[in-house]
Motif scaffolding. Sequence first.
Motif, PDB file in Angstrom:
ATOM      1  N   GLN A  11       0.822  -1.202   0.000  1.00  0.00           N
ATOM      2  CA  GLN A  11       0.000   0.000   0.000  1.00  0.00           C
ATOM      3  C   GLN A  11       0.859   1.257   0.000  1.00  0.00           C
ATOM      4  O   GLN A  11       0.468   2.285  -0.575  1.00  0.00           O
ATOM      5  N   HIS A  12       2.031   1.184   0.606  1.00  0.00           N
ATOM      6  CA  HIS A  12       2.924   2.343   0.621  1.00  0.00           C
ATOM      7  C   HIS A  12       3.457   2.640  -0.783  1.00  0.00           C
ATOM      8  O   HIS A  12       3.672   3.807  -1.137  1.00  0.00           O
ATOM      9  N   ILE A  13       3.659   1.592  -1.582  1.00  0.00           N
ATOM     10  CA  ILE A  13       4.072   1.810  -2.973  1.00  0.00           C
ATOM     11  C   ILE A  13       2.952   2.503  -3.742  1.00  0.00           C
ATOM     12  O   ILE A  13       3.195   3.431  -4.530  1.00  0.00           O
ATOM     13  N   SER A  14       1.716   2.069  -3.512  1.00  0.00           N
ATOM     14  CA  SER A  14       0.577   2.711  -4.178  1.00  0.00           C
ATOM     15  C   SER A  14       0.477   4.181  -3.799  1.00  0.00           C
ATOM     16  O   SER A  14       0.230   5.045  -4.661  1.00  0.00           O
ATOM     17  N   MET A  15       0.674   4.493  -2.523  1.00  0.00           N
ATOM     18  CA  MET A  15       0.600   5.886  -2.080  1.00  0.00           C
ATOM     19  C   MET A  15       1.744   6.708  -2.674  1.00  0.00           C
ATOM     20  O   MET A  15       1.557   7.881  -3.027  1.00  0.00           O
ATOM     21  N   ASP A  16       2.935   6.112  -2.788  1.00  0.00           N
ATOM     22  CA  ASP A  16       4.057   6.817  -3.418  1.00  0.00           C
ATOM     23  C   ASP A  16       3.733   7.156  -4.870  1.00  0.00           C
ATOM     24  O   ASP A  16       4.033   8.263  -5.350  1.00  0.00           O
ATOM     25  N   LEU A  17       3.130   6.201  -5.583  1.00  0.00           N
ATOM     26  CA  LEU A  17       2.766   6.451  -6.977  1.00  0.00           C
ATOM     27  C   LEU A  17       1.685   7.526  -7.071  1.00  0.00           C
ATOM     28  O   LEU A  17       1.734   8.387  -7.959  1.00  0.00           O
ATOM     29  N   ALA A  18       0.712   7.474  -6.167  1.00  0.00           N
ATOM     30  CA  ALA A  18      -0.356   8.475  -6.192  1.00  0.00           C
ATOM     31  C   ALA A  18       0.212   9.875  -5.981  1.00  0.00           C
ATOM     32  O   ALA A  18      -0.176  10.830  -6.669  1.00  0.00           O
ATOM     33  N   ARG A  19       1.142   9.998  -5.041  1.00  0.00           N
ATOM     34  CA  ARG A  19       1.736  11.313  -4.778  1.00  0.00           C
ATOM     35  C   ARG A  19       2.682  11.727  -5.906  1.00  0.00           C
ATOM     36  O   ARG A  19       2.666  12.872  -6.359  1.00  0.00           O
ATOM     37  N   THR A  43      -5.056   9.464  -8.639  1.00  0.00           N
ATOM     38  CA  THR A  43      -5.905   8.941  -7.578  1.00  0.00           C
ATOM     39  C   THR A  43      -5.302   7.643  -7.042  1.00  0.00           C
ATOM     40  O   THR A  43      -4.497   6.988  -7.719  1.00  0.00           O
ATOM     41  N   ILE A  44      -5.707   7.266  -5.834  1.00  0.00           N
ATOM     42  CA  ILE A  44      -5.181   6.034  -5.239  1.00  0.00           C
ATOM     43  C   ILE A  44      -5.600   4.821  -6.070  1.00  0.00           C
ATOM     44  O   ILE A  44      -4.823   3.884  -6.268  1.00  0.00           O
ATOM     45  N   ALA A  45      -6.828   4.843  -6.597  1.00  0.00           N
ATOM     46  CA  ALA A  45      -7.299   3.726  -7.419  1.00  0.00           C
ATOM     47  C   ALA A  45      -6.467   3.594  -8.688  1.00  0.00           C
ATOM     48  O   ALA A  45      -6.085   2.483  -9.091  1.00  0.00           O
ATOM     49  N   ASP A  46      -6.166   4.723  -9.343  1.00  0.00           N
ATOM     50  CA  ASP A  46      -5.337   4.675 -10.549  1.00  0.00           C
ATOM     51  C   ASP A  46      -3.910   4.245 -10.218  1.00  0.00           C
ATOM     52  O   ASP A  46      -3.276   3.498 -10.978  1.00  0.00           O
ATOM     53  N   ALA A  47      -3.396   4.707  -9.071  1.00  0.00           N
ATOM     54  CA  ALA A  47      -2.044   4.324  -8.671  1.00  0.00           C
ATOM     55  C   ALA A  47      -1.962   2.820  -8.416  1.00  0.00           C
ATOM     56  O   ALA A  47      -0.979   2.168  -8.788  1.00  0.00           O
ATOM     57  N   GLU A  48      -2.996   2.252  -7.807  1.00  0.00           N
ATOM     58  CA  GLU A  48      -3.022   0.809  -7.561  1.00  0.00           C
ATOM     59  C   GLU A  48      -3.043   0.034  -8.877  1.00  0.00           C
ATOM     60  O   GLU A  48      -2.358  -0.985  -9.030  1.00  0.00           O
ATOM     61  N   ARG A  49      -3.828   0.530  -9.829  1.00  0.00           N
ATOM     62  CA  ARG A  49      -3.892  -0.139 -11.135  1.00  0.00           C
ATOM     63  C   ARG A  49      -2.550  -0.049 -11.856  1.00  0.00           C
ATOM     64  O   ARG A  49      -2.081  -1.033 -12.447  1.00  0.00           O
ATOM     65  N   ILE A  50      -1.909   1.114 -11.797  1.00  0.00           N
ATOM     66  CA  ILE A  50      -0.604   1.285 -12.445  1.00  0.00           C
ATOM     67  C   ILE A  50       0.434   0.363 -11.806  1.00  0.00           C
ATOM     68  O   ILE A  50       1.244  -0.261 -12.496  1.00  0.00           O
ATOM     69  N   LYS A  51       0.398   0.268 -10.475  1.00  0.00           N
ATOM     70  CA  LYS A  51       1.343  -0.621  -9.780  1.00  0.00           C
ATOM     71  C   LYS A  51       1.152  -2.071 -10.214  1.00  0.00           C
ATOM     72  O   LYS A  51       2.126  -2.797 -10.463  1.00  0.00           O
ATOM     73  N   THR A  52      -0.107  -2.483 -10.315  1.00  0.00           N
ATOM     74  CA  THR A  52      -0.397  -3.871 -10.671  1.00  0.00           C
ATOM     75  C   THR A  52       0.019  -4.193 -12.102  1.00  0.00           C
ATOM     76  O   THR A  52       0.580  -5.258 -12.382  1.00  0.00           O
ATOM     77  N   LEU A  53      -0.240  -3.260 -13.019  1.00  0.00           N
ATOM     78  CA  LEU A  53       0.018  -3.526 -14.432  1.00  0.00           C
ATOM     79  C   LEU A  53       1.455  -3.229 -14.851  1.00  0.00           C
ATOM     80  O   LEU A  53       2.020  -3.944 -15.686  1.00  0.00           O
ATOM     81  N   TYR A  54       2.052  -2.190 -14.279  1.00  0.00           N
ATOM     82  CA  TYR A  54       3.345  -1.726 -14.783  1.00  0.00           C
ATOM     83  C   TYR A  54       4.437  -1.646 -13.713  1.00  0.00           C
ATOM     84  O   TYR A  54       5.569  -1.271 -14.025  1.00  0.00           O
ATOM     85  N   GLY A  55       4.098  -1.978 -12.461  1.00  0.00           N
ATOM     86  CA  GLY A  55       5.083  -1.848 -11.395  1.00  0.00           C
ATOM     87  C   GLY A  55       6.254  -2.798 -11.565  1.00  0.00           C
ATOM     88  O   GLY A  55       6.076  -3.998 -11.773  1.00  0.00           O
ATOM     89  N   ALA A  75       8.856   3.045 -12.620  1.00  0.00           N
ATOM     90  CA  ALA A  75       9.805   2.091 -12.037  1.00  0.00           C
ATOM     91  C   ALA A  75      10.686   2.757 -10.988  1.00  0.00           C
ATOM     92  O   ALA A  75      11.028   2.141  -9.966  1.00  0.00           O
ATOM     93  N   ASN A  76      11.051   4.001 -11.213  1.00  0.00           N
ATOM     94  CA  ASN A  76      11.908   4.710 -10.265  1.00  0.00           C
ATOM     95  C   ASN A  76      11.196   4.929  -8.933  1.00  0.00           C
ATOM     96  O   ASN A  76      11.797   4.794  -7.857  1.00  0.00           O
ATOM     97  N   ILE A  77       9.900   5.256  -8.985  1.00  0.00           N
ATOM     98  CA  ILE A  77       9.128   5.452  -7.754  1.00  0.00           C
ATOM     99  C   ILE A  77       9.003   4.136  -6.993  1.00  0.00           C
ATOM    100  O   ILE A  77       9.202   4.079  -5.770  1.00  0.00           O
ATOM    101  N   VAL A  78       8.676   3.069  -7.720  1.00  0.00           N
ATOM    102  CA  VAL A  78       8.525   1.759  -7.081  1.00  0.00           C
ATOM    103  C   VAL A  78       9.856   1.289  -6.497  1.00  0.00           C
ATOM    104  O   VAL A  78       9.912   0.745  -5.385  1.00  0.00           O
ATOM    105  N   LYS A  79      10.927   1.520  -7.225  1.00  0.00           N
ATOM    106  CA  LYS A  79      12.246   1.032  -6.812  1.00  0.00           C
ATOM    107  C   LYS A  79      12.679   1.624  -5.479  1.00  0.00           C
ATOM    108  O   LYS A  79      13.219   0.913  -4.617  1.00  0.00           O
ATOM    109  N   HIS A  80      12.443   2.913  -5.275  1.00  0.00           N
ATOM    110  CA  HIS A  80      12.887   3.550  -4.039  1.00  0.00           C
ATOM    111  C   HIS A  80      12.189   2.939  -2.819  1.00  0.00           C
ATOM    112  O   HIS A  80      12.827   2.684  -1.789  1.00  0.00           O
ATOM    113  N   ARG A  81      10.888   2.699  -2.917  1.00  0.00           N
ATOM    114  CA  ARG A  81      10.183   2.104  -1.782  1.00  0.00           C
ATOM    115  C   ARG A  81      10.584   0.638  -1.607  1.00  0.00           C
ATOM    116  O   ARG A  81      10.739   0.160  -0.473  1.00  0.00           O
TER     117      ARG A  81
END
Length: 245
Positions: A148-156, A161-173, A207-213
């Motif tokens: 969930q912290h990765i999703s929040m990092d992507l949203a910020r 939105t948090i929903a879009d960030a979750e979808r992006i994480k799932t598909l492209y994280g 990928a850079n946002i996901v990688k840091h977390r």
Amino acid sequence: GQLVEAAADIRGGAVTPADVSRVTSTGMRHATGEGRTVLHALPVGYTLDGVKGIRDPRGMVAHQFGVDMNVVTCEATVARNLMLAVERCHINVEAMAASPYVAGLSVLTDDEADLGAAVVEMGAGTTTIAVYSGGRFVHAAGFAVGGQHISMDLARGLSATIADAERIKTLYGTVITGGSDSRELMSVPTAGDEQDLPQIVSRATIANIVKHRAEEVFEMVRDKLKDSPFASEPNGRVVLSGGAS
């Protein structure tokens, strides 16, 4: 979890199941602090007259019998509230189990548990660690950082939105970037009043946002494993599980 030692005199007789239960109960009482309840009290190994490494002492003769246990406890009020929530759904709770212990039973083979392995279960809000050695569950740890912290990092980071960030994480994280990721672009809806003005971001940015977390999570896992019996397993295997893995 914590490793606890307990021992008792059996006056030269054979070890019985009652002796095992008595010594185990003694260790549990020493490990249970105020306001906490025991989830598991699992033997790691037994000792007979100071000789360690006994896997099953029943029927063996000794003057003193001891046990090394991995005792996993939790806050009693938290456990009770969880049970009440389940029981209000008209479901009876037979027993409670620690998540890292169950994850190890689910994903490790017998050989992995015997040779030594750590299971890192990455959930939404927490990451838990279970260490197995010699076929036994010997250590548990965890911390409150997860997917969930990765999703929040992507949203910020993407102003999404948090929903879009979750979808992006799932598909492209991902934490591994390729040479073309900086040129692969996608449209991300903007959160708030500017939803009609989507922004264009590259897969490399995601990928850079996901990688840091992810790096932070695995650094915390490394620190937890340093303080566990896994540190003495130079060839130990680390197995990832959970929805965020």
